[in-house]
Every structure is written in C-alpha cells, then in structure tokens.
Design a protein around this motif. Structure first.
Motif, PDB file in Angstrom:
ATOM      1  N   ASP A   5       0.804  -1.079  -0.055  1.00 37.32           N
ATOM      2  CA  ASP A   5      -0.227   0.011  -0.095  1.00 37.32           C
ATOM      3  C   ASP A   5       0.761   1.254  -0.104  1.00 37.32           C
ATOM      4  O   ASP A   5       0.248   2.318   0.156  1.00 37.32           O
ATOM      5  CB  ASP A   5      -0.881   0.018   1.276  1.00 37.32           C
ATOM      6  CG  ASP A   5      -0.006  -0.199   2.454  1.00 37.32           C
ATOM      7  OD1 ASP A   5       1.107  -0.285   2.403  1.00 37.32           O
ATOM      8  OD2 ASP A   5      -0.924  -0.179   3.590  1.00 37.32           O
ATOM      9  N   ARG A   6       2.064   1.062  -0.122  1.00 31.02           N
ATOM     10  CA  ARG A   6       3.145   2.344   0.010  1.00 31.02           C
ATOM     11  C   ARG A   6       3.042   2.962  -1.529  1.00 31.02           C
ATOM     12  O   ARG A   6       2.923   2.445  -2.698  1.00 31.02           O
ATOM     13  CB  ARG A   6       4.605   1.684   0.082  1.00 31.02           C
ATOM     14  CG  ARG A   6       5.305   2.914   0.095  1.00 31.02           C
ATOM     15  CD  ARG A   6       6.944   2.295   0.608  1.00 31.02           C
ATOM     16  NE  ARG A   6       7.995   3.470   0.727  1.00 31.02           N
ATOM     17  CZ  ARG A   6       8.984   3.314   0.102  1.00 31.02           C
ATOM     18  NH1 ARG A   6       9.474   2.257  -0.245  1.00 31.02           N
ATOM     19  NH2 ARG A   6       9.823   4.415   0.214  1.00 31.02           N
ATOM     20  N   ILE A   7       3.045   4.264  -1.578  1.00 31.63           N
ATOM     21  CA  ILE A   7       2.762   5.139  -2.632  1.00 31.63           C
ATOM     22  C   ILE A   7       4.616   5.580  -3.098  1.00 31.63           C
ATOM     23  O   ILE A   7       5.219   5.956  -2.026  1.00 31.63           O
ATOM     24  CB  ILE A   7       2.329   6.322  -2.551  1.00 31.63           C
ATOM     25  CG1 ILE A   7       0.929   6.217  -2.585  1.00 31.63           C
ATOM     26  CG2 ILE A   7       2.488   7.350  -3.772  1.00 31.63           C
ATOM     27  CD1 ILE A   7      -0.079   5.385  -3.438  1.00 31.63           C
ATOM     28  N   LEU A   8       4.921   5.330  -4.195  1.00 34.45           N
ATOM     29  CA  LEU A   8       6.467   5.463  -4.573  1.00 34.45           C
ATOM     30  C   LEU A   8       6.352   6.753  -5.311  1.00 34.45           C
ATOM     31  O   LEU A   8       5.537   7.010  -6.277  1.00 34.45           O
ATOM     32  CB  LEU A   8       6.681   4.525  -5.549  1.00 34.45           C
ATOM     33  CG  LEU A   8       6.877   3.069  -4.960  1.00 34.45           C
ATOM     34  CD1 LEU A   8       7.402   2.010  -6.037  1.00 34.45           C
ATOM     35  CD2 LEU A   8       7.917   3.092  -3.921  1.00 34.45           C
ATOM     36  N   ARG A   9       7.271   7.774  -5.121  1.00 33.12           N
ATOM     37  CA  ARG A   9       7.412   8.742  -6.037  1.00 33.12           C
ATOM     38  C   ARG A   9       8.128   8.375  -7.313  1.00 33.12           C
ATOM     39  O   ARG A   9       8.876   7.269  -7.376  1.00 33.12           O
ATOM     40  CB  ARG A   9       7.896  10.051  -4.928  1.00 33.12           C
ATOM     41  CG  ARG A   9       7.135  10.312  -3.894  1.00 33.12           C
ATOM     42  CD  ARG A   9       5.980  10.956  -4.143  1.00 33.12           C
ATOM     43  NE  ARG A   9       5.964  12.210  -5.308  1.00 33.12           N
ATOM     44  CZ  ARG A   9       5.988  13.508  -4.766  1.00 33.12           C
ATOM     45  NH1 ARG A   9       5.829  13.704  -3.434  1.00 33.12           N
ATOM     46  NH2 ARG A   9       6.352  14.374  -5.577  1.00 33.12           N
ATOM     47  N   CYS A  10       8.372   9.513  -8.095  1.00 32.88           N
ATOM     48  CA  CYS A  10       9.033   9.099  -9.366  1.00 32.88           C
ATOM     49  C   CYS A  10      10.431   8.713  -9.156  1.00 32.88           C
ATOM     50  O   CYS A  10      11.081   7.821  -9.955  1.00 32.88           O
ATOM     51  CB  CYS A  10       9.059  10.443 -10.285  1.00 32.88           C
ATOM     52  SG  CYS A  10       9.567  10.110 -11.854  1.00 32.88           S
ATOM     53  N   LEU A  16      13.941   1.789  -8.964  1.00 35.77           N
ATOM     54  CA  LEU A  16      13.280   0.460  -8.702  1.00 35.77           C
ATOM     55  C   LEU A  16      13.530  -0.195 -10.205  1.00 35.77           C
ATOM     56  O   LEU A  16      13.786  -1.267 -10.511  1.00 35.77           O
ATOM     57  CB  LEU A  16      11.887   0.450  -8.314  1.00 35.77           C
ATOM     58  CG  LEU A  16      11.339  -0.943  -7.920  1.00 35.77           C
ATOM     59  CD1 LEU A  16      12.260  -1.417  -6.858  1.00 35.77           C
ATOM     60  CD2 LEU A  16       9.922  -0.611  -7.242  1.00 35.77           C
ATOM     61  N   THR A  17      12.973   0.596 -11.389  1.00 32.68           N
ATOM     62  CA  THR A  17      12.969   0.194 -12.726  1.00 32.68           C
ATOM     63  C   THR A  17      13.930   0.121 -13.615  1.00 32.68           C
ATOM     64  O   THR A  17      14.136  -0.444 -14.526  1.00 32.68           O
ATOM     65  CB  THR A  17      11.623   0.577 -13.134  1.00 32.68           C
ATOM     66  OG1 THR A  17      11.965   2.088 -13.383  1.00 32.68           O
ATOM     67  CG2 THR A  17      10.405   0.507 -12.659  1.00 32.68           C
ATOM     68  N   GLY A  18      14.822   1.115 -13.312  1.00 29.43           N
ATOM     69  CA  GLY A  18      16.035   1.520 -13.963  1.00 29.43           C
ATOM     70  C   GLY A  18      15.827   2.419 -14.912  1.00 29.43           C
ATOM     71  O   GLY A  18      16.433   2.488 -15.993  1.00 29.43           O
ATOM     72  N   LEU A  19      14.627   2.900 -15.247  1.00 32.55           N
ATOM     73  CA  LEU A  19      14.083   3.645 -16.348  1.00 32.55           C
ATOM     74  C   LEU A  19      14.144   4.850 -16.138  1.00 32.55           C
ATOM     75  O   LEU A  19      14.144   5.560 -14.739  1.00 32.55           O
ATOM     76  CB  LEU A  19      12.717   3.272 -16.865  1.00 32.55           C
ATOM     77  CG  LEU A  19      12.224   1.888 -17.053  1.00 32.55           C
ATOM     78  CD1 LEU A  19      10.647   1.937 -17.288  1.00 32.55           C
ATOM     79  CD2 LEU A  19      12.890   1.370 -18.061  1.00 32.55           C
ATOM     80  N   SER A  20      14.254   6.031 -17.092  1.00 35.71           N
ATOM     81  CA  SER A  20      14.650   7.208 -16.878  1.00 35.71           C
ATOM     82  C   SER A  20      12.938   7.843 -16.749  1.00 35.71           C
ATOM     83  O   SER A  20      12.020   7.255 -17.102  1.00 35.71           O
ATOM     84  CB  SER A  20      15.295   7.974 -17.878  1.00 35.71           C
ATOM     85  OG  SER A  20      14.459   8.062 -19.238  1.00 35.71           O
ATOM     86  N   ARG A  21      13.018   9.059 -16.290  1.00 33.14           N
ATOM     87  CA  ARG A  21      11.567   9.928 -16.205  1.00 33.14           C
ATOM     88  C   ARG A  21      10.955   9.772 -17.438  1.00 33.14           C
ATOM     89  O   ARG A  21       9.725   9.681 -17.607  1.00 33.14           O
ATOM     90  CB  ARG A  21      11.710  11.478 -15.508  1.00 33.14           C
ATOM     91  CG  ARG A  21      10.826  12.209 -15.620  1.00 33.14           C
ATOM     92  CD  ARG A  21      11.022  13.538 -14.879  1.00 33.14           C
ATOM     93  NE  ARG A  21      11.781  13.592 -14.059  1.00 33.14           N
ATOM     94  CZ  ARG A  21      11.521  13.734 -12.402  1.00 33.14           C
ATOM     95  NH1 ARG A  21      10.278  13.714 -12.417  1.00 33.14           N
ATOM     96  NH2 ARG A  21      12.321  13.656 -11.693  1.00 33.14           N
TER      97      ARG A  21
END
Length: 58
Positions: A5-10, A16-21
């Motif tokens: 139930d945690r909210i992750l910020r950008c 976590l994903t290794g992706l850029s914004r």
C-alpha cells in the motif's frame, strides 16, 4: 520488497525500474507502464504493488 500500500514517488520508481523519467512517461502514454496516481495539484506517485506486479510480469 516494498509494502503493497506504499506510494512510490518518481525517483523511487526510476531507481526500482532502472528507467528514466522520460521513458516512464512515454511508456505510460503508450499503455506499457502503470498509470500514476495524483497525490496533490503538483505531485503524483505510483502504488508499490502495481509497480512490483509490472516488474514481475517483465
């Protein structure tokens, strides 16, 4: 693993994903990444369980 139930910020999602914004938002617009949840007028986040499910499915 994160709490469901945690909210992750950008920044957390990017780490976590290794992706850029820009890749995150491009994938969201293509329907290839879970949509963000609006937290306030200028803030969004992603549900940790949804991001984890997306990672597990990859």
């Amino acid at each position: 693993m994160t709490s469901p139930d945690r909210i992750l910020r950008c920044k957390d999602v990017m780490a976590l994903t290794g992706l850029s914004r820009s890749t995150l938002y491009a994938m969201m617009s293509e329907g290839k990444f879970p949509p963000s949840v609006k937290l306030s007028k200028r803030a969004v986040g992603w549900r940790a369980a949804v991001v984890q499910a997306w990672l597990d499915a990859r």
